[in-house]
Design a protein around this motif. Structure first.
Motif, PDB file in Angstrom:
ATOM      1  N   LEU A 176       0.935  -1.225   0.018  1.00 54.45           N
ATOM      2  CA  LEU A 176      -0.400   0.184  -0.113  1.00 54.45           C
ATOM      3  C   LEU A 176       0.743   1.299   0.509  1.00 54.45           C
ATOM      4  O   LEU A 176       1.852   1.374   0.511  1.00 54.45           O
ATOM      5  CB  LEU A 176      -0.824  -0.072   1.547  1.00 54.45           C
ATOM      6  CG  LEU A 176      -2.231   0.709   1.153  1.00 54.45           C
ATOM      7  CD1 LEU A 176      -3.003   1.155   0.113  1.00 54.45           C
ATOM      8  CD2 LEU A 176      -2.043   0.860   2.855  1.00 54.45           C
ATOM      9  N   ARG A 177       0.897   1.589  -1.111  1.00 58.08           N
ATOM     10  CA  ARG A 177       1.621   3.157  -1.113  1.00 58.08           C
ATOM     11  C   ARG A 177       0.997   4.462  -0.621  1.00 58.08           C
ATOM     12  O   ARG A 177      -0.564   4.743  -0.458  1.00 58.08           O
ATOM     13  CB  ARG A 177       2.471   3.637  -3.181  1.00 58.08           C
ATOM     14  CG  ARG A 177       2.686   2.494  -3.263  1.00 58.08           C
ATOM     15  CD  ARG A 177       3.711   2.811  -4.368  1.00 58.08           C
ATOM     16  NE  ARG A 177       4.287   2.023  -5.405  1.00 58.08           N
ATOM     17  CZ  ARG A 177       3.876   1.893  -5.947  1.00 58.08           C
ATOM     18  NH1 ARG A 177       4.106   3.715  -7.366  1.00 58.08           N
ATOM     19  NH2 ARG A 177       4.557   1.624  -7.046  1.00 58.08           N
ATOM     20  N   ALA A 178       1.132   5.086   0.290  1.00 63.45           N
ATOM     21  CA  ALA A 178       0.537   6.640   0.995  1.00 63.45           C
ATOM     22  C   ALA A 178       0.638   7.428   0.193  1.00 63.45           C
ATOM     23  O   ALA A 178       0.470   8.677   0.751  1.00 63.45           O
ATOM     24  CB  ALA A 178       0.980   6.277   2.241  1.00 63.45           C
ATOM     25  N   LEU A 201       1.507  11.130   1.926  1.00 60.65           N
ATOM     26  CA  LEU A 201       0.675  11.748   3.066  1.00 60.65           C
ATOM     27  C   LEU A 201       1.399  10.722   4.116  1.00 60.65           C
ATOM     28  O   LEU A 201       1.796  12.155   5.294  1.00 60.65           O
ATOM     29  CB  LEU A 201      -0.876  10.176   3.580  1.00 60.65           C
ATOM     30  CG  LEU A 201      -1.016  11.021   2.046  1.00 60.65           C
ATOM     31  CD1 LEU A 201      -2.922  10.084   2.756  1.00 60.65           C
ATOM     32  CD2 LEU A 201      -2.005  13.161   2.874  1.00 60.65           C
ATOM     33  N   LEU A 202       1.919  10.115   3.368  1.00 59.08           N
ATOM     34  CA  LEU A 202       3.809   9.687   4.561  1.00 59.08           C
ATOM     35  C   LEU A 202       4.664   9.314   3.941  1.00 59.08           C
ATOM     36  O   LEU A 202       4.841   8.832   2.904  1.00 59.08           O
ATOM     37  CB  LEU A 202       3.406   8.046   5.247  1.00 59.08           C
ATOM     38  CG  LEU A 202       1.281   7.296   5.854  1.00 59.08           C
ATOM     39  CD1 LEU A 202       1.039   6.458   6.311  1.00 59.08           C
ATOM     40  CD2 LEU A 202       1.964   8.524   7.609  1.00 59.08           C
ATOM     41  N   ALA A 213       4.987   5.648   9.287  1.00 55.10           N
ATOM     42  CA  ALA A 213       3.841   4.998   8.748  1.00 55.10           C
ATOM     43  C   ALA A 213       3.588   3.803   9.578  1.00 55.10           C
ATOM     44  O   ALA A 213       2.236   3.880  10.489  1.00 55.10           O
ATOM     45  CB  ALA A 213       4.210   4.064   8.140  1.00 55.10           C
ATOM     46  N   PHE A 215       1.720   6.618  12.617  1.00 53.27           N
ATOM     47  CA  PHE A 215      -0.301   6.422  12.193  1.00 53.27           C
ATOM     48  C   PHE A 215      -0.797   5.439  12.554  1.00 53.27           C
ATOM     49  O   PHE A 215      -1.091   5.425  12.559  1.00 53.27           O
ATOM     50  CB  PHE A 215       0.402   6.620  10.273  1.00 53.27           C
ATOM     51  CG  PHE A 215      -0.782   6.535  10.210  1.00 53.27           C
ATOM     52  CD1 PHE A 215      -2.472   7.718  10.055  1.00 53.27           C
ATOM     53  CD2 PHE A 215      -1.674   5.409   8.811  1.00 53.27           C
ATOM     54  CE1 PHE A 215      -3.809   6.549   9.613  1.00 53.27           C
ATOM     55  CE2 PHE A 215      -2.634   5.038   8.434  1.00 53.27           C
ATOM     56  CZ  PHE A 215      -3.469   5.934   8.727  1.00 53.27           C
ATOM     57  N   LEU A 272     -10.540   1.750   8.361  1.00 48.48           N
ATOM     58  CA  LEU A 272      -9.882   3.066   8.328  1.00 48.48           C
ATOM     59  C   LEU A 272     -10.684   4.035   8.862  1.00 48.48           C
ATOM     60  O   LEU A 272     -10.747   5.165   8.771  1.00 48.48           O
ATOM     61  CB  LEU A 272      -9.932   3.171   7.181  1.00 48.48           C
ATOM     62  CG  LEU A 272      -8.685   2.280   6.209  1.00 48.48           C
ATOM     63  CD1 LEU A 272      -7.681   3.045   4.773  1.00 48.48           C
ATOM     64  CD2 LEU A 272      -7.179   3.285   7.464  1.00 48.48           C
ATOM     65  N   LEU A 275       1.579  -1.331   4.568  1.00 46.73           N
ATOM     66  CA  LEU A 275       2.456   0.291   4.419  1.00 46.73           C
ATOM     67  C   LEU A 275       4.242  -0.104   4.409  1.00 46.73           C
ATOM     68  O   LEU A 275       4.765   0.413   3.192  1.00 46.73           O
ATOM     69  CB  LEU A 275       2.424   0.882   5.789  1.00 46.73           C
ATOM     70  CG  LEU A 275       0.595   1.452   5.243  1.00 46.73           C
ATOM     71  CD1 LEU A 275       0.124   2.182   6.835  1.00 46.73           C
ATOM     72  CD2 LEU A 275       0.983   2.607   4.078  1.00 46.73           C
ATOM     73  N   PRO A 312      -7.794   3.761  -1.193  1.00 48.88           N
ATOM     74  CA  PRO A 312      -6.683   4.386  -0.562  1.00 48.88           C
ATOM     75  C   PRO A 312      -6.043   5.230   0.286  1.00 48.88           C
ATOM     76  O   PRO A 312      -7.502   5.466   0.964  1.00 48.88           O
ATOM     77  CB  PRO A 312      -5.742   5.564  -1.975  1.00 48.88           C
ATOM     78  CG  PRO A 312      -7.592   6.348  -2.341  1.00 48.88           C
ATOM     79  CD  PRO A 312      -8.018   4.403  -1.254  1.00 48.88           C
ATOM     80  N   LEU A 313      -5.216   5.734   0.782  1.00 44.84           N
ATOM     81  CA  LEU A 313      -5.078   6.627   1.934  1.00 44.84           C
ATOM     82  C   LEU A 313      -5.803   7.876   1.697  1.00 44.84           C
ATOM     83  O   LEU A 313      -5.450   8.512   0.531  1.00 44.84           O
ATOM     84  CB  LEU A 313      -4.020   6.853   2.956  1.00 44.84           C
ATOM     85  CG  LEU A 313      -3.081   5.563   3.777  1.00 44.84           C
ATOM     86  CD1 LEU A 313      -2.364   5.290   4.178  1.00 44.84           C
ATOM     87  CD2 LEU A 313      -4.471   4.742   4.678  1.00 44.84           C
ATOM     88  N   CYS A 314      -6.359   8.646   2.629  1.00 43.12           N
ATOM     89  CA  CYS A 314      -7.018  10.206   2.288  1.00 43.12           C
ATOM     90  C   CYS A 314      -6.636  11.128   3.610  1.00 43.12           C
ATOM     91  O   CYS A 314      -6.078  10.226   4.074  1.00 43.12           O
ATOM     92  CB  CYS A 314      -8.699  10.435   2.477  1.00 43.12           C
ATOM     93  SG  CYS A 314      -9.447   9.222   1.135  1.00 43.12           S
TER      94      CYS A 314
END
Length: 596
Positions: A308-310, A313-314, A320, A323, A352, A369, A495-497
Motif C-alpha cells: 500500500l502506497r501512501a 501522506l506518509l 507509517a 500513523f 480506516l 504500508l 487509498p489513504l486520504c
C-alpha cells in the motif's frame, strides 16, 4: 420571473399608447425607454447579477466546513465537470428504513447533539463519505456519489467503453456504515459489497434497488436495516445488455471463485497434515491460515495484506508506524462473558473509516504500508506474556537483520536469537520485546509455519530459506486466491486520504476544554487557578520534540527548551512536568487519565 411575458405586455401597451395618434414608427430606443420606465430592465439585471454572484462566490472563497447539519441557506447545486469520454456510475442513496435498533429513539431536538450514521464508499481507488444523519428507524440519507467506472487504462482512451467491456469490471462498490455516538466514539454497523453491474441490463440505464445490510461479527446473520438506492449510468448507454447475459456472467464468476477457493482449501488441508507430521505438538502452535472478516466470511490471511502506497501522506516507514499506532485499539466485542476473544479481522476500508480496530487490523495495515515502502515485511502470529494471542510485524533486512515492529505503539525491536546450545558462561542477549511465542508469519505472497523445536521467539532463527525451520506454502496457491485482479472474494484496497481535521483549531479547542476542566477540579479542592500564557507557549517546542521522537526515534531541540524554561521560572521556584500521550481527542477522558 417571467421576463418574456412582461416584455410582451409592455410592448403591447407601448404600441397602443404611442402608435394610436399618428401611426409613427417606433424605434428600438423608444422600446428600451419604455422597458426602463417600468423597471423591467433593472429586474432582469438583478436576475443576471444573482447568477454571477454565485459563480464569484465559488471562485473566490473556499467553502467553510460545516459544523452542524441544519441547512440554513437554500442549497446551491454545484455543477460537476463530467469528462464526456468517460463512463460514470451515479449512485444515489435515497434514505433508509427498518433500522429497528433505533425504533424507540426520540426525535432529536433542534441544536441537540445526537448519534449519527455515516456511509463510507470505496470503488476503484475512489473514496466517498456521506453527510452524517441522525440515527433513526428511517435515517434520512440523501446523498449522490459520482463514481468513475472507466479509466483510460482500460483500453483505448478515446473510445467510450460499452456495456460489454464494463461487464468485465468485477470490482464491487464497498459500503461501510459507521455509527458515531454523542461522545464521538465510532462503531462499525455494517459492511456491504454492492454488485453495481445490474444497471447494465436496466432499461434507460437506471435501476432502483433496496439493499439489506447485515450486522458484523457475531451479528453477521442479523439484518440491521435497508438502504434504498438508485443506480444510473452517465452518459447513457447506447445499448443495454439483456439480464440473461449479466446473470450468466455473475454465475460464471461465482463458480470460478468457488472453484479456486475449494482448490486452495484442499491444498491448505494437505499442508496442515504435512505440518503435523513433522511434530505432533505443532497442533497447539498459532498457525493461522484463514481468518474471519467483519461479515463472518473465512478468508486466507494473505488476502488481508497488499503493498500500500501512501502517496505524499506518509514519508517514511517510521512515520507509517506512528500513523498506525495512533489509530484506536479496541478488541472485537463479545456477547457474554468467559473472557473469550471474538475473532474479527476487518477489511481495510472498515478499519480506516471506523478509525479503530484490533491488533490484527493494525498489524495488517502496517505490514501493507512497509511493503509499499519496499521493505520485506511479514505479519507474525504468536503470543505475548501470559499466553495472550497477539500479532505484530517483522521486517527482514538484506543483511539478515530482523526487526520487530509493534503496530499498537510504533516501537521497534532488533531481534538477536539466543543459542540454547551455547555454554552457560556465554553472555546471551536479553530480549526487550514483549513477544513470547511465534506460530507463523505471512505477507501477500508468502506463508511460513514455524517448525523449529521450540516456538519461543527468543530462540527462533528467521532463516526463511531453511525449510527445516520454516515450512513454506506454495506461492502459486497463495497467488491463486490472494492476488489483486483475480476473480475472488478479496476486496480491493482503498487509498489513504488526507485528514480533514484542522490540527491548529482542534488543538486550541482541546486546550480550552482542558483549562476549564482543570480550573473546575481545582475549584472543588478550594484552590484558585491562574494561567501563564507565556510559559504555556514555551512548552510547545517540548511537545513538538516528543512527537518528533515518536516518529523518528531521534530527540532534538531539548537544550533550547531547557534554557527558555530556566529563564521563565523565577528564583526559588521549580518547574515540574511530564508528557502523557493520548490517541483520542476527548478532553474529558484525557483529564480523567491524568488524575489517575
Amino acid at each position: 420571473m417571467d421576463v418574456h411575458g412582461r416584455i410582451r405586455e409592455v410592448l403591447a401597451e407601448t404600441i397602443r399608447e404611442e402608435l394610436a395618434p399618428e401611426h409613427q414608427q417606433l424605434s428600438t430606443e423608444d422600446l428600451i425607454k419604455a422597458l426602463r420606465q417600468r423597471g423591467i430592465i433593472d429586474d432582469v439585471m438583478k436576475e443576471l447579477k444573482f447568477v454571477t454572484d454565485v459563480n464569484e462566490k465559488e471562485r473566490t472563497s473556499a467553502p467553510k466546513p460545516s459544523t452542524h447539519f441544519v441547512a440554513r441557506e437554500p442549497p446551491v447545486l454545484k455543477r460537476t465537470n463530467i469528462d464526456p469520454t468517460r463512463r460514470y456510475l451515479y449512485l444515489q442513496v435515497l434514505g433508509g428504513k427498518a433500522f429497528l435498533e433505533h425504533l424507540q429513539e426520540p426525535e432529536p431536538l433542534p441544536g441537540q447533539i445526537s448519534s449519527t450514521f455515516t456511509l463510507c464508499l470505496h470503488f476503484r481507488n475512489q473514496r466517498f463519505r456521506s453527510k452524517p444523519v441522525p440515527c433513526a428507524c428511517e435515517p434520512d440519507f440523501h446523498d449522490g456519489f459520482l463514481l468513475e467506472v472507466h479509466k483510460d487504462s482500460l483500453g483505448d482512451g478515446s473510445k467510450m467503453v460499452d456495456a460489454t467491456t464494463m461487464l468485465s469490471i468485477c470490482d464491487p462498490v464497498h459500503m461501510v456504515l459507521i455509527k458515531t455516538d454523542t461522545f464521538g466514539e465510532t462503531t462499525l454497523v455494517a459492511s456491504y459489497f454492492l454488485e453495481w453491474r445490474s444497471v447494465l441490463a436496466a432499461e434507460n440505464g437506471i435501476t432502483n434497488i433496496a439493499v439489506e445490510l447485515l450486522g458484523v461479527g457475531t451479528e453477521s446473520k442479523v439484518s440491521v436495516g435497508v438502504l434504498n438506492m438508485r443506480l444510473e449510468m452517465y452518459p447513457q448507454l447506447n445499448k443495454t445488455l439483456s439480464p440473461e447475459i449479466t446473470n450468466t456472467q455473475f454465475a460464471l464468476e461465482r463458480q470460478k471463485t468457488a472453484e479456486k477457493e475449494r482448490l486452495f482449501l484442499v491444498y491448505a488441508k494437505q499442508w496442515w497434515r504435512e505440518y503435523l507430521q513433522i511434530r505432533p505438538t505443532h497442533n497447539v502452535r498459532l498457525v493461522k491460515i484463514f481468518a474471519q472478516d467483519e461479515n463472518g466470511v473465512n478468508r486466507p490471511v494473505c488476502s488481508y495484506i497488499r503493498p500500500l502506497r501512501a502517496g505524499r501522506l506518509l514519508d517514511t516507514p517510521r512515520q507509517a508506524a506512528r500513523f498506525v499506532s495512533v489509530l484506536g485499539y479496541e478488541r472485537a466485542p463479545v456477547i457474554g462473558g468467559g473472557g473469550g476473544k471474538q475473532e474479527q479481522w476487518c477489511t481495510l476500508l472498515a478499519f480506516l473509516c471506523r478509525n479503530q480496530g484490533d491488533c490484527e487490523d493494525h498489524a495488517n495495515l502496517l505490514c501493507s504500508l512497509l511493503l509499499g515502502f519496499g521493505l520485506e515485511a511479514f505479519v507474525c502470529v504468536g503470543t505475548k506474556a501470559k499466553g495472550v494471542p497477539h500479532t505484530w510485524v517483522m521486517t527482514c533486512g538484506t543483511d539478515g537483520t530482523i526487526t520487530f515492529w509493534e503496530s499498537l505503539t510504533g516501537h521497534r525491536y532488533i531481534h538477536r536469537p539466543i543459542n540454547p546450545d551455547d555454554p552457560p558462561l556465554v553472555e546471551q542477549p536479553k530480549p526487550l520485546y514483549p513477544y513470547r511465542t511465534i506460530g507463523c508469519i505471512f505477507n501477500h505472497q508468502k506463508f511460513f509455519g514455524n517448525c523449529q523445536p521450540s516456538d519461543a521467539v527468543e530462540v527462533c532463527v528467521f532463516d526463511l530459506h531453511d525449510e527445516s525451520k520454516w515450512k513454506p506454502m506454495s506461492g502459486e496457491a497463495i497467488k491463486s486466491v490472494c492476488s489483486p485482479g483475480t476473480t475472488s472474494s478479496v476486496p480491493p484496497f482503498p487509498p489513504l486520504c488526507a485528514s480533514t481535521i484542522d490540527a491548529a483549531v482542534t488543538s486550541n479547542e482541546i486546550e480550552l476544554q482542558l483549562r476549564i476542566l482543570v480550573s473546575e477540579h481545582r475549584k472543588d479542592l478550594g484552590l484558585s487557578t491562574v494561567w501563564d500564557d507565556h510559559l504555556s507557549y514555551l512548552l510547545s517546542p517540548a511537545l513538538a520534540a516528543y512527537e518528533l521522537e515518536r516518529t523518528t526515534s531521534i530527540s532534538a531541540g531539548n537544550e533550547e527548551f531547557q534554557d527558555a524554561v530556566r529563564r521563565a521560572v523565577p528564583d526559588g521556584h521549580t518547574f515540574k512536568g511530564f508528557p502523557i500521550h493520548f490517541v483520542y481527542r476527548n478532553a474529558r477522558r484525557a483529564f480523567a487519565t491524568c488524575l489517575r
